[in-house]
Design a protein around this motif. Structure first.
Motif, PDB file in Angstrom:
ATOM      1  N   HIS A  14      77.584  24.605  34.382  1.00 33.72           N
ATOM      2  CA  HIS A  14      77.916  23.609  34.032  1.00 33.72           C
ATOM      3  C   HIS A  14      79.240  23.455  34.148  1.00 33.72           C
TER       4      HIS A  14
ATOM      5  N   HIS B 272      82.269  20.706  35.526  1.00 34.46           N
ATOM      6  CA  HIS B 272      83.872  20.487  34.989  1.00 34.46           C
ATOM      7  C   HIS B 272      84.744  20.528  36.465  1.00 34.46           C
TER       8      HIS B 272
ATOM      9  N   SER C 151      87.459  25.480  28.083  1.00 33.63           N
ATOM     10  CA  SER C 151      86.596  24.776  27.525  1.00 33.63           C
ATOM     11  C   SER C 151      87.339  24.910  25.799  1.00 33.63           C
ATOM     12  N   GLY C 152      85.623  25.450  25.328  1.00 30.35           N
ATOM     13  CA  GLY C 152      84.751  25.459  23.782  1.00 30.35           C
ATOM     14  C   GLY C 152      84.736  26.674  24.434  1.00 30.35           C
TER      15      GLY C 152
ATOM     16  N   GLY D 134      89.179  26.906  23.950  1.00 29.55           N
ATOM     17  CA  GLY D 134      89.030  25.626  22.960  1.00 29.55           C
ATOM     18  C   GLY D 134      88.746  26.352  21.794  1.00 29.55           C
TER      19      GLY D 134
ATOM     20  N   ASP E 122      90.219  25.432  17.896  1.00 24.16           N
ATOM     21  CA  ASP E 122      88.966  24.507  16.917  1.00 24.16           C
ATOM     22  C   ASP E 122      89.228  25.294  16.023  1.00 24.16           C
TER      23      ASP E 122
ATOM     24  N   GLY F  10      90.857  20.650  19.156  1.00 25.30           N
ATOM     25  CA  GLY F  10      92.016  20.404  20.046  1.00 25.30           C
ATOM     26  C   GLY F  10      92.637  19.161  19.957  1.00 25.30           C
TER      27      GLY F  10
ATOM     28  N   ASP G 204      96.133  18.388  19.539  1.00 27.38           N
ATOM     29  CA  ASP G 204      97.219  18.219  20.636  1.00 27.38           C
ATOM     30  C   ASP G 204      98.329  16.390  20.161  1.00 27.38           C
TER      31      ASP G 204
ATOM     32  N   GLY H 182      86.963  20.717  28.987  1.00 28.44           N
ATOM     33  CA  GLY H 182      87.524  19.969  27.548  1.00 28.44           C
ATOM     34  C   GLY H 182      89.129  20.271  27.526  1.00 28.44           C
TER      35      GLY H 182
ATOM     36  N   ASN I  34      94.111  18.627  27.080  1.00 24.35           N
ATOM     37  CA  ASN I  34      95.330  18.253  26.344  1.00 24.35           C
ATOM     38  C   ASN I  34      96.509  17.903  26.399  1.00 24.35           C
TER      39      ASN I  34
ATOM     40  N   THR J  75      86.591  16.396  29.696  1.00 30.11           N
ATOM     41  CA  THR J  75      85.345  16.975  28.129  1.00 30.11           C
ATOM     42  C   THR J  75      83.988  16.263  28.988  1.00 30.11           C
ATOM     43  N   ASP J  76      82.456  17.031  28.614  1.00 21.92           N
ATOM     44  CA  ASP J  76      81.947  16.887  28.698  1.00 21.92           C
ATOM     45  C   ASP J  76      81.346  15.603  29.110  1.00 21.92           C
TER      46      ASP J  76
HETATM   47  O1  KG4 Z   1      84.212  21.037  28.102  1.00 19.11           O
HETATM   48  P1  KG4 Z   1      83.981  20.828  26.540  1.00 19.11           P
HETATM   49  O2  KG4 Z   1      83.799  19.047  26.309  1.00 19.11           O
HETATM   50  O3  KG4 Z   1      82.822  21.529  26.167  1.00 19.11           O
HETATM   51  C1  KG4 Z   1      82.392  22.738  26.632  1.00 19.11           C
HETATM   52  O4  KG4 Z   1      82.117  22.652  27.797  1.00 19.11           O
HETATM   53  O5  KG4 Z   1      82.615  23.533  25.622  1.00 19.11           O
HETATM   54  O6  KG4 Z   1      85.354  21.360  25.729  1.00 19.11           O
HETATM   55  C2  KG4 Z   1      85.003  21.166  23.994  1.00 19.11           C
HETATM   56  C3  KG4 Z   1      86.307  21.994  23.739  1.00 19.11           C
HETATM   57  C4  KG4 Z   1      86.623  22.252  22.109  1.00 19.11           C
HETATM   58  O7  KG4 Z   1      87.104  23.584  21.984  1.00 19.11           O
HETATM   59  C5  KG4 Z   1      87.443  20.910  22.024  1.00 19.11           C
HETATM   60  O8  KG4 Z   1      88.871  20.691  21.034  1.00 19.11           O
HETATM   61  C6  KG4 Z   1      88.560  20.977  23.268  1.00 19.11           C
HETATM   62  O9  KG4 Z   1      87.576  21.043  24.664  1.00 19.11           O
HETATM   63  N1  KG4 Z   1      89.381  19.760  23.939  1.00 19.11           N
HETATM   64  C7  KG4 Z   1      90.024  20.266  23.444  1.00 19.11           C
HETATM   65  C8  KG4 Z   1      91.250  18.497  23.752  1.00 19.11           C
HETATM   66  N2  KG4 Z   1      89.744  17.702  23.540  1.00 19.11           N
HETATM   67  C9  KG4 Z   1      88.932  18.949  23.522  1.00 19.11           C
HETATM   68  N3  KG4 Z   1      91.486  20.775  23.315  1.00 19.11           N
HETATM   69  C10 KG4 Z   1      93.123  21.023  23.377  1.00 19.11           C
HETATM   70  N4  KG4 Z   1      93.407  19.343  23.478  1.00 19.11           N
HETATM   71  C11 KG4 Z   1      92.896  18.906  24.105  1.00 19.11           C
HETATM   72  N5  KG4 Z   1      93.388  17.184  23.426  1.00 19.11           N
END
Ligand code: KG4
Ligand code: ZN
Length: 336
Positions: A111, A115, A135-136, A162, A166, A179, A183, A269, A273, A300-301
């Motif tokens: 994964h 990314h 990411s998260g 992330g 959250d 997130g 933002d 993800g 930001n 994001t994913d």
């Molecule tokens: O990569 P992702 O979609 O899933 C994982 O692989 O974890 O990342 C999700 C994370 C979440 O914690 C979400 O709050 C964060 O990315 N995220 C952001 C923003 N958009 C998504 N954090 C800060 N600012 C953003 N605009």
């Protein structure tokens, strides 16, 4: 080459088609945000069940929109991990069935590599480069020597970036995932009202720590009258956002300097930001480093990044057998 990509590692069901002639031909997503929002986070079993319901109809929809028959595909790429195992198994079983039925190669993708390579969907990569994967579930510094050759240089000692967004958003009563809300709200926040800690600021290692930030926000929030005013939420969001961005930027450029790379990248993800993208762009320009922020849909994913990573592997002659297993966690550099 036409590669079908499937991504089901967490709470987004996504399917995509990468066509080496035209790029990303399709990138479809069925979000489960509403399903998990009421629980304040992802419920693994519900995520798996939702993937089971949504994945094949999404694949069929993609094939119809593209006017494709199974035999037109050249390969099937799927996220093998890391992620929620039950959720991954849905994607993996579906990918195997499609690959078997079409008699086309199956390729498992890490994964995080998805990314990282999402950057190539926006502009040609400049390598070697330092990539901050945020990411998260991950906060890692990865030296990209070339496509398929990575070195992990450091990462978080506790929470991921992330997760820090959250968790603090949850404290402020904002929806999941927090997130994007932090933002957006932080834009109207006062940057000088809450000065939150920058953990491990003086530590020379390429490490991060975010667990203390939640406590710092909670202590500040406890002093405020309830319910929180919009301004209080905006100011605290700004404080959290600035603290996280400061630490991420500092380490990214520290690593870039140590390894003398000409380029930096963001992935995952949190790379969506706006504040982080602007801060990295400004610092990269100041230091004369190449930086192009990845398109936000590919941060994001999404399955486009998986299809593209699968394409890179297939083009290099690598693929997997139908006995490919999923994994909850494993390093990017040695998961096979
Ligand atoms: O990569 P992702 O979609 O899933 C994982 O692989 O974890 O990342 C999700 C994370 C979440 O914690 C979400 O709050 C964060 O990315 N995220 C952001 C923003 N958009 C998504 N954090 C800060 N600012 C953003 N605009
Ligand atoms: Zn992800």
């Amino acid at each position: 080459m036409k590669i079908l990509g499937l991504e089901t590692s967490c709470d987004d069901t996504s399917v995509a088609l990468y066509d080496s002639e035209q790029g990303v031909a399709e990138n479809l997503l069925s979000s489960q945000v509403d399903l998990h929002d009421q629980f304040g986070g992802v419920v693994p079993e519900l995520a798996s069940r939702a993937h089971l319901v949504n994945l094949l109809p999404l694949v069929e929809h993609l094939m119809q929109r593209q006017g494709l028959r199974p035999g037109d595909l050249d390969g099937v790429a799927v996220t093998a991990g890391p992620g929620l195992v039950g959720a991954l198994l849905v994607g993996l079983s579906t990918a195997k069935a499609i690959a078997r039925a079409c008699e086309k190669p199956l390729v498992g993708v890490h994964h995080l590599e998805g990314h990282i390579l999402a950057n190539a969907l926006t502009a040609d990569l400049v390598l070697p480069a330092m990539c901050l994967v945020v990411s998260g579930g991950h906060t890692e510094l990865v030296l990209m020597r070339e496509v398929g050759r990575y070195e992990r240089l450091g990462g978080t000692l506790d929470d991921a970036a992330g997760e820090a967004f959250d968790k603090t958003a949850k404290l402020l009563g904002l929806p999941y995932p927090g997130g994007p809300h932090i933002d957006r709200l932080s834009v109207d926040g006062n940057p000088d009202r809450f000065r939150l800690p920058r953990p491990l600021h003086k530590d020379p290692r390429l490490v991060f720590s975010f667990s203390g930030l939640k406590t710092a926000v909670r202590l500040e929030a406890e002093k405020l009258p309830r319910p929180y005013s919009d301004q209080d939420i905006a100011d605290l969001s700004r404080g959290v956002q600035d603290a996280i961005i400061d630490v991420l930027c500092q380490r990214l450029f520290q690593a870039a300097k140590q390894h003398r790379v000409p380029a930096v990248y963001l992935a995952g993800g949190v790379a969506a930001n706006q504040g982080l993208r602007q801060a990295v762009a400004a610092e990269a320009e100041r230091r004369g480093l190449h930086f192009v922020p990845p398109e936000r849909v590919y941060c994001t994913d999404n399955a486009a990044m998986i299809a593209y990573a699968g394409f890179c592997h297939l083009a290099a002659g690598r693929h997997d057998g139908l006995d490919l297993d999923s994994f909850a966690r494993a390093p990017l550099t040695s998961w096979r």
